[in-house]
Design an enzyme around this catalytic site. Structure first.
Site, PDB file in Angstrom:
ATOM      1  N   TYR A  31       0.961  -1.125  -0.131  1.00 13.54           N
ATOM      2  CA  TYR A  31       0.048   0.156   0.048  1.00 13.54           C
ATOM      3  C   TYR A  31       0.918   1.143  -0.094  1.00 13.54           C
ATOM      4  O   TYR A  31       1.782   1.432   1.099  1.00 13.54           O
ATOM      5  CB  TYR A  31      -0.864   0.019   1.085  1.00 13.54           C
ATOM      6  CG  TYR A  31      -2.032  -1.138   1.201  1.00 13.54           C
ATOM      7  CD1 TYR A  31      -1.646  -2.300   1.791  1.00 13.54           C
ATOM      8  CD2 TYR A  31      -3.293  -0.663   0.966  1.00 13.54           C
ATOM      9  CE1 TYR A  31      -2.714  -3.259   1.852  1.00 13.54           C
ATOM     10  CE2 TYR A  31      -4.389  -1.653   1.061  1.00 13.54           C
ATOM     11  CZ  TYR A  31      -3.853  -2.960   1.367  1.00 13.54           C
ATOM     12  OH  TYR A  31      -4.917  -3.741   1.452  1.00 13.54           O
ATOM     13  N   PRO A  91     -12.359   0.586  -0.577  1.00 14.22           N
ATOM     14  CA  PRO A  91     -11.678  -0.866  -0.444  1.00 14.22           C
ATOM     15  C   PRO A  91     -10.185  -0.775   0.167  1.00 14.22           C
ATOM     16  O   PRO A  91      -9.764  -1.842   0.265  1.00 14.22           O
ATOM     17  CB  PRO A  91     -11.510  -1.353  -2.142  1.00 14.22           C
ATOM     18  CG  PRO A  91     -11.618   0.109  -2.993  1.00 14.22           C
ATOM     19  CD  PRO A  91     -12.373   1.076  -1.792  1.00 14.22           C
ATOM     20  N   TYR A 142      -6.870  -5.058  10.507  1.00 14.27           N
ATOM     21  CA  TYR A 142      -6.844  -5.626   8.913  1.00 14.27           C
ATOM     22  C   TYR A 142      -7.026  -7.029   9.080  1.00 14.27           C
ATOM     23  O   TYR A 142      -7.731  -7.528   8.166  1.00 14.27           O
ATOM     24  CB  TYR A 142      -5.156  -5.353   8.672  1.00 14.27           C
ATOM     25  CG  TYR A 142      -4.924  -5.554   7.257  1.00 14.27           C
ATOM     26  CD1 TYR A 142      -5.409  -4.493   6.335  1.00 14.27           C
ATOM     27  CD2 TYR A 142      -4.621  -6.599   6.654  1.00 14.27           C
ATOM     28  CE1 TYR A 142      -5.295  -4.605   4.811  1.00 14.27           C
ATOM     29  CE2 TYR A 142      -4.465  -6.738   5.359  1.00 14.27           C
ATOM     30  CZ  TYR A 142      -4.788  -5.873   4.370  1.00 14.27           C
ATOM     31  OH  TYR A 142      -4.808  -6.237   2.998  1.00 14.27           O
TER      32      TYR A 142
HETATM   33  P1  RFL Z   1     -22.576  -7.786  -4.401  1.00 18.16           P
HETATM   34  O1  RFL Z   1     -21.394  -8.522  -4.650  1.00 18.16           O
HETATM   35  O2  RFL Z   1     -22.797  -6.211  -4.991  1.00 18.16           O
HETATM   36  O3  RFL Z   1     -24.121  -8.806  -4.980  1.00 18.16           O
HETATM   37  C1  RFL Z   1     -25.133  -8.274  -5.016  1.00 18.16           C
HETATM   38  C2  RFL Z   1     -25.872  -9.195  -6.066  1.00 18.16           C
HETATM   39  O4  RFL Z   1     -27.192  -8.634  -6.217  1.00 18.16           O
HETATM   40  C3  RFL Z   1     -27.628  -8.464  -7.478  1.00 18.16           C
HETATM   41  N1  RFL Z   1     -28.804  -7.432  -7.535  1.00 18.16           N
HETATM   42  C4  RFL Z   1     -30.122  -7.890  -7.727  1.00 18.16           C
HETATM   43  N2  RFL Z   1     -30.727  -8.783  -7.699  1.00 18.16           N
HETATM   44  C5  RFL Z   1     -31.885  -8.861  -7.933  1.00 18.16           C
HETATM   45  N3  RFL Z   1     -32.793  -7.421  -8.177  1.00 18.16           N
HETATM   46  C6  RFL Z   1     -32.069  -6.382  -8.014  1.00 18.16           C
HETATM   47  N4  RFL Z   1     -32.642  -5.261  -8.029  1.00 18.16           N
HETATM   48  C7  RFL Z   1     -30.777  -6.665  -7.893  1.00 18.16           C
HETATM   49  N5  RFL Z   1     -29.552  -5.555  -7.864  1.00 18.16           N
HETATM   50  C8  RFL Z   1     -28.592  -6.041  -7.507  1.00 18.16           C
HETATM   51  C9  RFL Z   1     -26.265  -8.139  -8.351  1.00 18.16           C
HETATM   52  O5  RFL Z   1     -26.542  -8.549  -9.761  1.00 18.16           O
HETATM   53  C10 RFL Z   1     -25.304  -8.982  -7.553  1.00 18.16           C
HETATM   54  O6  RFL Z   1     -25.275 -10.264  -8.044  1.00 18.16           O
HETATM   55  O7  RFL Z   1     -22.945  -7.720  -2.916  1.00 18.16           O
HETATM   56  P2  RFL Z   1     -22.552  -8.626  -1.553  1.00 18.16           P
HETATM   57  O8  RFL Z   1     -23.042  -9.965  -2.031  1.00 18.16           O
HETATM   58  O9  RFL Z   1     -23.073  -7.950  -0.610  1.00 18.16           O
HETATM   59  O10 RFL Z   1     -21.016  -8.487  -1.477  1.00 18.16           O
HETATM   60  C11 RFL Z   1     -20.064  -7.424  -1.337  1.00 18.16           C
HETATM   61  C12 RFL Z   1     -18.852  -7.346  -2.069  1.00 18.16           C
HETATM   62  O11 RFL Z   1     -19.035  -7.500  -3.490  1.00 18.16           O
HETATM   63  C13 RFL Z   1     -17.974  -6.017  -1.880  1.00 18.16           C
HETATM   64  O12 RFL Z   1     -18.313  -5.624  -0.504  1.00 18.16           O
HETATM   65  C14 RFL Z   1     -16.631  -6.060  -2.075  1.00 18.16           C
HETATM   66  O13 RFL Z   1     -16.253  -6.449  -3.456  1.00 18.16           O
HETATM   67  C15 RFL Z   1     -15.985  -4.959  -1.944  1.00 18.16           C
HETATM   68  N6  RFL Z   1     -14.548  -5.066  -2.131  1.00 18.16           N
HETATM   69  C16 RFL Z   1     -13.265  -5.667  -1.205  1.00 18.16           C
HETATM   70  N7  RFL Z   1     -13.915  -6.342  -0.296  1.00 18.16           N
HETATM   71  C17 RFL Z   1     -12.909  -7.025   0.557  1.00 18.16           C
HETATM   72  O14 RFL Z   1     -13.636  -7.510   1.539  1.00 18.16           O
HETATM   73  N8  RFL Z   1     -11.691  -7.214   0.290  1.00 18.16           N
HETATM   74  C18 RFL Z   1     -11.193  -6.391  -0.793  1.00 18.16           C
HETATM   75  O15 RFL Z   1      -9.951  -6.606  -1.060  1.00 18.16           O
HETATM   76  C19 RFL Z   1     -11.997  -5.854  -1.606  1.00 18.16           C
HETATM   77  N9  RFL Z   1     -11.592  -5.008  -2.818  1.00 18.16           N
HETATM   78  C20 RFL Z   1     -13.852  -4.400  -3.357  1.00 18.16           C
HETATM   79  C21 RFL Z   1     -12.528  -4.477  -3.561  1.00 18.16           C
HETATM   80  C22 RFL Z   1     -14.726  -3.741  -4.158  1.00 18.16           C
HETATM   81  C23 RFL Z   1     -14.308  -3.235  -5.267  1.00 18.16           C
HETATM   82  N10 RFL Z   1     -15.231  -2.428  -6.363  1.00 18.16           N
HETATM   83  C24 RFL Z   1     -15.222  -2.611  -7.307  1.00 18.16           C
HETATM   84  C25 RFL Z   1     -16.236  -1.662  -5.495  1.00 18.16           C
HETATM   85  C26 RFL Z   1     -12.064  -3.671  -4.718  1.00 18.16           C
HETATM   86  C27 RFL Z   1     -12.948  -3.002  -5.608  1.00 18.16           C
HETATM   87  C28 RFL Z   1     -12.246  -2.363  -6.777  1.00 18.16           C
HETATM   88  C1  PHB Z   2      -7.416  -6.725  -4.304  1.00 17.84           C
HETATM   89  O1  PHB Z   2      -6.557  -7.495  -4.232  1.00 17.84           O
HETATM   90  O2  PHB Z   2      -8.332  -6.344  -5.153  1.00 17.84           O
HETATM   91  C2  PHB Z   2      -7.427  -5.883  -3.085  1.00 17.84           C
HETATM   92  C3  PHB Z   2      -6.461  -6.183  -2.155  1.00 17.84           C
HETATM   93  C4  PHB Z   2      -6.705  -4.998  -0.967  1.00 17.84           C
HETATM   94  C5  PHB Z   2      -7.254  -4.232  -0.807  1.00 17.84           C
HETATM   95  C6  PHB Z   2      -8.196  -3.860  -1.842  1.00 17.84           C
HETATM   96  C7  PHB Z   2      -8.158  -4.565  -2.990  1.00 17.84           C
HETATM   97  O3  PHB Z   2      -7.357  -3.398   0.226  1.00 17.84           O
END
Ligand code: RFL
Ligand code: PHB
Length: 390
Positions: free
Chosen positions: A201, A293, A385
């Site tokens: 980071y 994130p 973390y």
């Molecule tokens: P999701 O994954 O958004 O899934 C929601 C699902 O609901 C559907 N949906 C619907 N279905 C029916 N009717 C509707 N009206 C609907 N609207 C939506 C969608 O199609 C989808 O399939 O939510 P969920 O399950 O709560 O999961 C949450 C995680 O996806 C999210 O918190 C993480 O991706 C965040 N995040 C990270 N989290 C970590 O713990 N560690 C990480 O390293 C991390 N890195 C990240 C991330 C999120 C990122 N972005 C893109 C925001 C890195 C990035 C870049």
């Molecule tokens: C990732 O690998 O996508 C990633 C890892 C650590 C973070 C966020 C995203 O804090």
């Protein structure tokens, strides 16, 4: 159609909840507005806390994770031209995190659900929860030009930040807390070996950068960018040049570059909706809260919500007790707010803010220097973390 629990959303929150409930003998149907391939095409989280890994083990969906996941005992904080290792394992008395893509977790959970024959309805349009303030809630949706209705005991809103569940709650019943950050993350995936075997980071006057990975041959890299930036304006060469400029020289020189096969920009936001329960509708995961994130908490919070919600539902069906359901929102929010605070703090410490200038940069470097010199401060970072207990 009738089931015990309708789960809206087939992301990690909905799939994990479905798996735990099915294993406990509780009938459930998952509805998602998009298809399986679309869901599996989303590149997102990469870091799993031990609590998340434990839950996946409990539902017997962890064998590939243990084969292919990368256990990490530490990560680096880079700033002011140097880097410092945060020894998570030492600072937390033996804890570590697992690097394993959210896409893979989702894949494993979908496979497991298919194997037990539990029903998921993909491409369900206009999904709407109804009558959740009564004892007879139901969900409607449209598919293949027909309208459908599923009666149920409970509705779990696991449909992410833009989903229909939270929107169905009357405005006066919900309070929302939000901070929108004045920047985003531009992320790429490339089949090149990671610059280091642990995450880096980086705080830099040009902006934050993160070096992560998916495997020994696949890297996931991010750079902080403006909210008005367009992905098309970022050629691979421009991305690699910018990333290298934000890293200490020894990492920049060691960086192996190559063509990216995924490139996208994500805005950063902190958001919490309170409460997380409205009668027989329960919110879990991104439907109720979003974190930037930086702390790698989003997916892990979805898992802890699901742990609490599944315990409450199992208690209801096995012991005819409402106590767990009544306590769900307060229990989940107590953990959520600590992760919201941690993610906000990491974000504030690591990013270049447009309005704080060189003074802000110096304060961040002083904070980082204190953090890496003080075992007490490093311990506080490490214990958040790896994930607070639940
Ligand atoms: P999701 O994954 O958004 O899934 C929601 C699902 O609901 C559907 N949906 C619907 N279905 C029916 N009717 C509707 N009206 C609907 N609207 C939506 C969608 O199609 C989808 O399939 O939510 P969920 O399950 O709560 O999961 C949450 C995680 O996806 C999210 O918190 C993480 O991706 C965040 N995040 C990270 N989290 C970590 O713990 N560690 C990480 O390293 C991390 N890195 C990240 C991330 C999120 C990122 N972005 C893109 C925001 C890195 C990035 C870049
Ligand atoms: C990732 O690998 O996508 C990633 C890892 C650590 C973070 C966020 C995203 O804090």
């Amino acid at each position: 159609m009738r089931t015990q629990v309708v789960i809206i959303g087939s992301g990690p929150a909905g799939l994990l909840l479905g798996q735990i409930l099915s294993n406990a003998g509780i009938d459930n149907i998952i509805l998602d507005r998009v298809g399986k391939d679309y869901i599996l095409g989303r590149v997102r989280a990469g870091v799993l806390e031990e609590g998340t890994v434990n839950l996946l083990e409990q539902v017997r969906v962890a064998s590939r994770l243990h084969r292919e996941g990368l256990p990490h005992d530490g990560f680096s904080l880079a700033f002011d031209g140097r880097d410092h290792r945060v020894d998570l394992h030492d600072l937390t008395g033996g804890k570590r995190v697992m690097v394993y893509g959210q896409t893979e977790v989702t894949h494993d959970l979908m496979d497991a659900r298919e194997k037990i024959g539990a029903l998921t309805i993909y491409d369900a349009h206009n999904v709407q929860p109804h009558a959740f303030d009564s004892a007879t809630p139901y969900v409607t949706y449209e598919k293949d030009d027909a309208s459908h209705r599923i009666d149920c005991d409970f509705i779990a809103g696991c449909d992410g930040f833009h989903g229909a569940s939270r929107k169905a709650v009357p405005q006066g019943a919900i309070k929302e807390f939000e901070r929108v950050y004045p920047f985003g993350w531009l992320g790429i995936l490339a089949d090149v070996p990671p610059v280091d075997h642990e995450l880096i980071y980086a705080n830099h006057p040009r902006g934050f950068a993160l070096c992560s990975m998916r495997s020994a041959t696949r890297s996931r890299y991010y750079v902080q960018c403006g909210l008005d930036e367009k992905v098309e304006a970022w050629s691979d060469d421009r991305f690699w040049d910018e990333l290298r400029r934000r890293l200490p020289a020894h990492h920049a020189e060691a960086m192996v570059t190559g063509p990216s096969f995924e490139k996208s920009i994500a805005p950063l936001r902190s958001f919490v909706a309170e409460p997380m329960r409205f009668g027989r509708l329960f919110l879990a995961g991104d439907a109720a809260h979003i974190v930037p994130p930086t702390g790698a908490k989003g997916l892990n919070l979805a898992a802890s919500d699901v742990c609490y919600l599944s315990e409450a539902l199992i208690e209801y069906y096995n012991e005819h007790s409402q106590a767990g359901l009544d306590g769900y929102s307060a229990r989940a929010l107590a953990r959520v707010w600590k992760a919201v605070r941690f993610s906000w703090w990491m974000t504030t410490m690591m990013h270049r803010f447009p309005d704080t200038g060189d003074f802000g940069q110096k304060i961040q470097e002083a904070e980082l220097d204190y953090l890496v010199q003080s075992r007490a401060a490093s311990t506080a970072l490490a214990e958040n973390y790896v994930g607070l207990p639940y």
